[in-house]
Design a protein around this motif. Structure first.
Motif: not given
Lengths: 198, 154
Positions: A110, A114, A121, A124, A128, A150, A192-195, B19, B21-23
Protein backbone atom coordinates in the motif's frame (compact mmCIF):
# COMPACT_ATOMS: atom_id res chain seq x y z
CA UNK A 1 -20.88 -6.30 -12.27
CA UNK A 2 -22.42 -7.93 -9.20
CA UNK A 3 -24.73 -10.10 -11.29
CA UNK A 4 -21.92 -11.09 -13.65
CA UNK A 5 -19.74 -12.03 -10.69
CA UNK A 6 -22.52 -14.10 -9.14
CA UNK A 7 -23.16 -15.81 -12.46
CA UNK A 8 -19.50 -16.82 -12.66
CA UNK A 9 -19.62 -18.09 -9.09
CA UNK A 10 -22.61 -20.27 -9.88
CA UNK A 11 -20.83 -21.67 -12.94
CA UNK A 12 -17.88 -22.69 -10.81
CA UNK A 13 -20.19 -24.16 -8.20
CA UNK A 14 -21.82 -26.24 -10.90
CA UNK A 15 -18.41 -27.38 -12.12
CA UNK A 16 -17.42 -28.50 -8.62
CA UNK A 17 -20.70 -30.36 -8.18
CA UNK A 18 -20.06 -32.15 -11.44
CA UNK A 19 -16.71 -33.35 -10.14
CA UNK A 20 -14.21 -30.64 -11.12
CA UNK A 21 -12.63 -29.95 -7.72
CA UNK A 22 -10.15 -27.49 -9.23
CA UNK A 23 -13.01 -25.07 -9.91
CA UNK A 24 -13.29 -24.56 -6.17
CA UNK A 25 -9.81 -23.05 -6.28
CA UNK A 26 -11.16 -20.17 -8.40
CA UNK A 27 -13.83 -19.49 -5.82
CA UNK A 28 -11.24 -19.64 -3.05
CA UNK A 29 -9.00 -17.16 -4.86
CA UNK A 30 -11.86 -14.76 -5.34
CA UNK A 31 -13.04 -14.72 -1.74
CA UNK A 32 -10.00 -15.66 0.35
CA UNK A 33 -9.07 -12.06 1.22
CA UNK A 34 -12.51 -11.20 2.40
CA UNK A 35 -12.96 -14.36 4.44
CA UNK A 36 -9.53 -13.81 5.96
CA UNK A 37 -10.31 -10.16 6.76
CA UNK A 38 -13.56 -11.19 8.39
CA UNK A 39 -11.83 -13.90 10.42
CA UNK A 40 -8.99 -11.62 11.50
CA UNK A 41 -11.31 -8.85 12.59
CA UNK A 42 -13.27 -11.24 14.79
CA UNK A 43 -10.45 -13.45 16.10
CA UNK A 44 -7.63 -10.88 16.24
CA UNK A 45 -4.93 -13.52 15.69
CA UNK A 46 -3.45 -14.09 12.22
CA UNK A 47 -2.73 -17.80 12.56
CA UNK A 48 -6.13 -18.55 14.00
CA UNK A 49 -7.77 -16.34 11.38
CA UNK A 50 -6.04 -18.34 8.66
CA UNK A 51 -7.17 -21.62 10.24
CA UNK A 52 -10.72 -20.35 10.57
CA UNK A 53 -10.75 -19.13 6.97
CA UNK A 54 -9.44 -22.49 5.75
CA UNK A 55 -12.05 -24.36 7.81
CA UNK A 56 -14.79 -22.12 6.45
CA UNK A 57 -13.81 -22.92 2.87
CA UNK A 58 -13.58 -26.64 3.61
CA UNK A 59 -17.06 -26.58 5.17
CA UNK A 60 -18.35 -24.73 2.15
CA UNK A 61 -16.84 -27.37 -0.12
CA UNK A 62 -18.35 -30.25 1.89
CA UNK A 63 -21.79 -28.66 1.93
CA UNK A 64 -21.79 -27.31 -1.61
CA UNK A 65 -24.55 -29.68 -2.61
CA UNK A 66 -26.79 -27.98 -0.05
CA UNK A 67 -26.19 -24.50 -1.47
CA UNK A 68 -29.42 -23.01 -2.83
CA UNK A 69 -28.38 -21.55 -6.14
CA UNK A 70 -31.05 -18.88 -6.11
CA UNK A 71 -28.95 -17.08 -3.46
CA UNK A 72 -25.54 -15.43 -3.83
CA UNK A 73 -22.60 -17.72 -3.24
CA UNK A 74 -20.67 -14.93 -1.51
CA UNK A 75 -23.46 -14.38 1.04
CA UNK A 76 -23.61 -18.10 1.77
CA UNK A 77 -19.84 -18.35 2.15
CA UNK A 78 -19.60 -15.32 4.40
CA UNK A 79 -22.31 -16.77 6.61
CA UNK A 80 -20.28 -19.98 7.01
CA UNK A 81 -17.13 -17.98 7.82
CA UNK A 82 -18.99 -15.86 10.36
CA UNK A 83 -20.43 -18.94 12.09
CA UNK A 84 -17.00 -20.59 12.15
CA UNK A 85 -15.45 -17.54 13.82
CA UNK A 86 -18.25 -17.28 16.36
CA UNK A 87 -17.83 -20.96 17.25
CA UNK A 88 -14.13 -20.41 17.85
CA UNK A 89 -14.80 -17.29 19.92
CA UNK A 90 -17.26 -19.20 22.11
CA UNK A 91 -14.64 -21.84 22.76
CA UNK A 92 -12.12 -19.28 23.90
CA UNK A 93 -12.00 -18.74 27.63
CA UNK A 94 -10.42 -15.30 27.58
CA UNK A 95 -10.75 -12.30 25.36
CA UNK A 96 -7.55 -11.47 23.52
CA UNK A 97 -6.32 -7.92 23.14
CA UNK A 98 -5.75 -6.51 19.71
CA UNK A 99 -3.03 -8.58 18.07
CA UNK A 100 0.10 -6.63 17.35
CA UNK A 101 0.65 -8.49 14.10
CA UNK A 102 0.21 -5.83 11.53
CA UNK A 103 0.92 -7.11 8.07
CA UNK A 104 4.27 -5.83 6.86
CA UNK A 105 3.82 -7.08 3.33
CA UNK A 106 0.38 -5.56 3.03
CA UNK A 107 1.56 -2.21 4.33
CA UNK A 108 4.57 -2.29 2.02
CA UNK A 109 2.36 -2.77 -1.01
CA UNK A 110 0.00 0.00 0.00
CA UNK A 111 2.81 2.40 0.85
CA UNK A 112 4.55 1.92 -2.47
CA UNK A 113 1.28 2.35 -4.35
CA UNK A 114 0.23 5.55 -2.59
CA UNK A 115 3.66 7.09 -1.93
CA UNK A 116 2.75 7.51 1.69
CA UNK A 117 5.61 7.37 4.16
CA UNK A 118 5.92 4.06 5.90
CA UNK A 119 5.52 5.43 9.40
CA UNK A 120 2.32 7.27 8.46
CA UNK A 121 0.87 4.13 6.97
CA UNK A 122 1.79 2.12 10.01
CA UNK A 123 0.28 4.74 12.31
CA UNK A 124 -2.97 4.76 10.36
CA UNK A 125 -3.14 0.99 10.42
CA UNK A 126 -2.47 0.72 14.14
CA UNK A 127 -4.94 3.44 15.00
CA UNK A 128 -7.71 2.01 12.88
CA UNK A 129 -7.26 -1.58 13.99
CA UNK A 130 -6.81 -0.47 17.57
CA UNK A 131 -10.17 1.26 17.43
CA UNK A 132 -11.79 -1.70 15.69
CA UNK A 133 -10.33 -4.09 18.25
CA UNK A 134 -12.10 -2.25 21.07
CA UNK A 135 -15.48 -2.86 19.49
CA UNK A 136 -17.71 -5.80 20.29
CA UNK A 137 -17.83 -8.84 17.97
CA UNK A 138 -21.06 -7.62 16.42
CA UNK A 139 -19.69 -4.16 15.75
CA UNK A 140 -16.44 -5.49 14.31
CA UNK A 141 -18.43 -7.69 11.95
CA UNK A 142 -20.49 -4.71 10.76
CA UNK A 143 -17.40 -2.62 10.24
CA UNK A 144 -15.75 -5.30 8.12
CA UNK A 145 -18.82 -6.01 6.03
CA UNK A 146 -19.75 -2.36 5.45
CA UNK A 147 -16.44 -0.50 5.26
CA UNK A 148 -13.86 -3.08 4.20
CA UNK A 149 -16.02 -5.18 1.89
CA UNK A 150 -18.47 -2.44 0.91
CA UNK A 151 -21.48 -4.69 1.03
CA UNK A 152 -24.95 -3.19 0.80
CA UNK A 153 -27.20 -3.25 3.82
CA UNK A 154 -29.40 -5.91 2.22
CA UNK A 155 -26.51 -8.33 1.86
CA UNK A 156 -25.30 -7.64 5.38
CA UNK A 157 -28.81 -8.47 6.54
CA UNK A 158 -28.69 -11.78 4.63
CA UNK A 159 -25.30 -12.71 6.08
CA UNK A 160 -26.04 -11.85 9.68
CA UNK A 161 -29.69 -12.78 9.82
CA UNK A 162 -30.61 -9.34 11.19
CA UNK A 163 -33.45 -7.30 9.73
CA UNK A 164 -32.52 -4.44 7.39
CA UNK A 165 -33.71 -1.75 9.81
CA UNK A 166 -31.76 -3.48 12.57
CA UNK A 167 -28.61 -3.39 10.43
CA UNK A 168 -29.10 0.32 9.73
CA UNK A 169 -29.58 1.07 13.41
CA UNK A 170 -26.50 -0.91 14.38
CA UNK A 171 -24.49 0.79 11.63
CA UNK A 172 -25.53 4.19 12.89
CA UNK A 173 -24.36 3.32 16.39
CA UNK A 174 -21.11 1.64 15.38
CA UNK A 175 -20.19 4.52 13.10
CA UNK A 176 -20.47 6.97 15.97
CA UNK A 177 -18.65 4.63 18.33
CA UNK A 178 -15.78 4.07 15.92
CA UNK A 179 -15.47 7.74 15.09
CA UNK A 180 -15.31 8.64 18.78
CA UNK A 181 -12.69 5.95 19.43
CA UNK A 182 -10.54 7.19 16.58
CA UNK A 183 -10.76 10.73 17.87
CA UNK A 184 -9.79 9.57 21.34
CA UNK A 185 -6.82 7.65 19.98
CA UNK A 186 -5.52 10.39 17.76
CA UNK A 187 -7.08 13.68 18.75
CA UNK A 188 -8.26 14.11 15.19
CA UNK A 189 -9.02 11.81 12.33
CA UNK A 190 -5.79 10.88 10.55
CA UNK A 191 -5.06 12.54 7.21
CA UNK A 192 -5.86 10.44 4.22
CA UNK A 193 -5.02 9.61 0.72
CA UNK A 194 -6.98 7.37 -1.52
CA UNK A 195 -10.29 7.61 -3.26
CA UNK A 196 -13.68 7.19 -1.77
CA UNK A 197 -14.97 4.27 -3.75
CA UNK A 198 -18.61 4.50 -2.68
CA UNK B 1 -9.74 14.83 7.98
CA UNK B 2 -10.53 17.07 10.89
CA UNK B 3 -12.77 16.77 13.89
CA UNK B 4 -15.89 18.87 13.47
CA UNK B 5 -18.42 19.85 16.05
CA UNK B 6 -21.81 18.23 15.47
CA UNK B 7 -20.55 16.36 12.46
CA UNK B 8 -23.33 14.89 10.36
CA UNK B 9 -23.71 11.17 9.94
CA UNK B 10 -23.09 11.47 6.24
CA UNK B 11 -19.84 13.32 6.77
CA UNK B 12 -18.80 10.84 9.45
CA UNK B 13 -19.51 7.99 7.08
CA UNK B 14 -17.52 9.70 4.33
CA UNK B 15 -14.51 10.22 6.56
CA UNK B 16 -14.55 6.68 7.84
CA UNK B 17 -14.97 5.36 4.32
CA UNK B 18 -11.92 7.27 3.16
CA UNK B 19 -9.89 6.00 6.07
CA UNK B 20 -10.83 2.41 5.41
CA UNK B 21 -10.05 2.81 1.71
CA UNK B 22 -6.65 4.14 2.59
CA UNK B 23 -5.74 1.36 5.02
CA UNK B 24 -7.33 -1.39 2.95
CA UNK B 25 -8.50 -4.86 3.86
CA UNK B 26 -6.25 -7.68 4.97
CA UNK B 27 -4.74 -10.12 2.49
CA UNK B 28 -4.78 -13.85 2.97
CA UNK B 29 -1.34 -15.49 2.93
CA UNK B 30 0.06 -16.07 -0.55
CA UNK B 31 -0.15 -19.86 -0.30
CA UNK B 32 -3.66 -19.89 1.18
CA UNK B 33 -5.39 -21.37 -1.85
CA UNK B 34 -2.64 -23.92 -2.41
CA UNK B 35 -2.94 -25.23 1.17
CA UNK B 36 -6.70 -25.23 0.94
CA UNK B 37 -6.75 -27.24 -2.27
CA UNK B 38 -4.18 -29.69 -0.85
CA UNK B 39 -6.45 -30.24 2.11
CA UNK B 40 -9.51 -30.71 -0.10
CA UNK B 41 -7.66 -33.08 -2.45
CA UNK B 42 -6.47 -35.15 0.51
CA UNK B 43 -10.02 -35.51 1.75
CA UNK B 44 -11.21 -36.49 -1.69
CA UNK B 45 -8.40 -39.02 -2.09
CA UNK B 46 -8.98 -40.70 1.28
CA UNK B 47 -11.90 -42.55 -0.27
CA UNK B 48 -13.45 -43.40 3.06
CA UNK B 49 -17.12 -42.86 2.49
CA UNK B 50 -19.76 -43.60 5.05
CA UNK B 51 -22.73 -45.42 3.60
CA UNK B 52 -25.81 -46.23 5.61
CA UNK B 53 -26.44 -49.84 6.45
CA UNK B 54 -30.16 -49.14 6.48
CA UNK B 55 -31.23 -46.38 4.14
CA UNK B 56 -33.71 -43.65 5.05
CA UNK B 57 -36.35 -45.30 2.87
CA UNK B 58 -35.80 -48.60 4.65
CA UNK B 59 -36.21 -46.89 8.00
CA UNK B 60 -39.49 -45.39 6.84
CA UNK B 61 -40.72 -48.80 5.76
CA UNK B 62 -39.73 -50.31 9.12
CA UNK B 63 -41.47 -47.50 10.96
CA UNK B 64 -44.63 -47.88 8.90
CA UNK B 65 -44.63 -51.63 9.46
CA UNK B 66 -44.31 -51.19 13.21
CA UNK B 67 -47.09 -48.59 13.20
CA UNK B 68 -49.29 -50.89 11.11
CA UNK B 69 -48.76 -53.78 13.55
CA UNK B 70 -49.62 -51.57 16.49
CA UNK B 71 -52.76 -50.21 14.85
CA UNK B 72 -53.81 -53.67 13.75
CA UNK B 73 -53.41 -55.04 17.27
CA UNK B 74 -55.59 -52.26 18.63
CA UNK B 75 -58.35 -52.02 16.07
CA UNK B 76 -58.49 -55.41 14.32
CA UNK B 77 -57.95 -57.65 17.35
CA UNK B 78 -59.56 -55.84 20.24
CA UNK B 79 -60.13 -59.10 22.04
CA UNK B 80 -56.86 -60.39 23.47
CA UNK B 81 -57.96 -63.97 22.98
CA UNK B 82 -58.43 -63.66 19.24
CA UNK B 83 -54.81 -63.09 18.21
CA UNK B 84 -54.19 -64.77 14.84
CA UNK B 85 -51.69 -67.61 14.63
CA UNK B 86 -49.31 -65.58 12.46
CA UNK B 87 -48.90 -62.90 15.08
CA UNK B 88 -48.59 -65.55 17.79
CA UNK B 89 -45.73 -67.09 15.84
CA UNK B 90 -44.05 -63.70 15.43
CA UNK B 91 -44.35 -62.86 19.11
CA UNK B 92 -43.23 -66.36 20.00
CA UNK B 93 -39.77 -65.61 18.64
CA UNK B 94 -38.94 -63.95 21.92
CA UNK B 95 -40.54 -66.34 24.35
CA UNK B 96 -38.72 -65.17 27.45
CA UNK B 97 -40.40 -62.61 29.61
CA UNK B 98 -38.90 -59.41 30.96
CA UNK B 99 -41.98 -58.66 32.93
CA UNK B 100 -44.41 -60.91 34.67
CA UNK B 101 -47.53 -59.85 32.86
CA UNK B 102 -49.74 -61.27 35.61
CA UNK B 103 -48.60 -58.41 37.77
CA UNK B 104 -50.16 -55.96 35.40
CA UNK B 105 -53.74 -55.86 34.34
CA UNK B 106 -54.07 -53.98 31.07
CA UNK B 107 -57.52 -53.14 29.96
CA UNK B 108 -56.25 -51.68 26.77
CA UNK B 109 -54.94 -54.08 24.15
CA UNK B 110 -52.36 -51.56 23.04
CA UNK B 111 -50.78 -51.30 26.47
CA UNK B 112 -50.78 -55.08 26.79
CA UNK B 113 -49.04 -55.34 23.44
CA UNK B 114 -46.44 -52.78 24.39
CA UNK B 115 -45.63 -54.63 27.60
CA UNK B 116 -44.71 -57.77 25.69
CA UNK B 117 -41.05 -58.70 25.95
CA UNK B 118 -40.44 -58.73 22.19
CA UNK B 119 -41.64 -55.17 21.93
CA UNK B 120 -39.37 -54.05 24.75
CA UNK B 121 -36.47 -55.90 23.19
CA UNK B 122 -37.10 -54.18 19.87
CA UNK B 123 -37.16 -50.79 21.56
CA UNK B 124 -33.87 -51.61 23.29
CA UNK B 125 -32.32 -52.71 20.01
CA UNK B 126 -33.39 -49.55 18.18
CA UNK B 127 -32.12 -47.39 21.06
CA UNK B 128 -28.75 -49.17 20.98
CA UNK B 129 -28.44 -48.71 17.24
CA UNK B 130 -29.36 -45.03 17.41
CA UNK B 131 -26.84 -44.54 20.21
CA UNK B 132 -24.16 -46.11 18.03
CA UNK B 133 -25.14 -43.80 15.21
CA UNK B 134 -24.94 -40.82 17.55
CA UNK B 135 -21.35 -41.77 18.40
CA UNK B 136 -20.48 -41.72 14.72
CA UNK B 137 -22.12 -38.36 14.16
CA UNK B 138 -20.23 -36.87 17.10
CA UNK B 139 -16.91 -38.13 15.85
CA UNK B 140 -17.64 -36.95 12.32
CA UNK B 141 -18.50 -33.45 13.50
CA UNK B 142 -15.14 -33.12 15.25
CA UNK B 143 -13.38 -33.97 12.03
CA UNK B 144 -12.09 -37.28 13.33
CA UNK B 145 -13.54 -40.29 11.63
CA UNK B 146 -13.29 -43.22 13.95
CA UNK B 147 -12.99 -46.35 11.88
CA UNK B 148 -14.83 -48.59 14.24
CA UNK B 149 -16.79 -50.46 11.68
CA UNK B 150 -17.60 -48.03 8.91
CA UNK B 151 -21.24 -48.49 9.71
CA UNK B 152 -23.69 -45.64 9.53
CA UNK B 153 -27.41 -45.87 9.85
CA UNK B 154 -28.63 -42.51 8.54
Amino acid sequence: MGKERNREDLQWVQAVLQGDTRAFGYLADRYKDFVYTLSFSLLKQREEAEDAAQDAFVKAFRNLSGFRQDAKFSTWLYRIAYNECITRLRKRKTTLPVADGWDEQHLTEKTEADEMPWHEREEQYRRLHGAIGELSETDRLLVVLYYFERLPVEEISAITGWGISNVKTKLFRVRKKLYDKLLRLSGEMPSLKGENKR
Amino acid sequence: MKHQENISETEMDKQLDSLFSSVGAEHAPADFTRHLMQRINQEEASGFVYKPVISKVAWMVIGLAVAAILLASVFLFPDAGSTPAVIQKLTGIFSFQFLDSSLFHFENRLLQFLSESHVLLSVLAVTAVMGWQYLFMCSRNTGKRKRISGMMLF
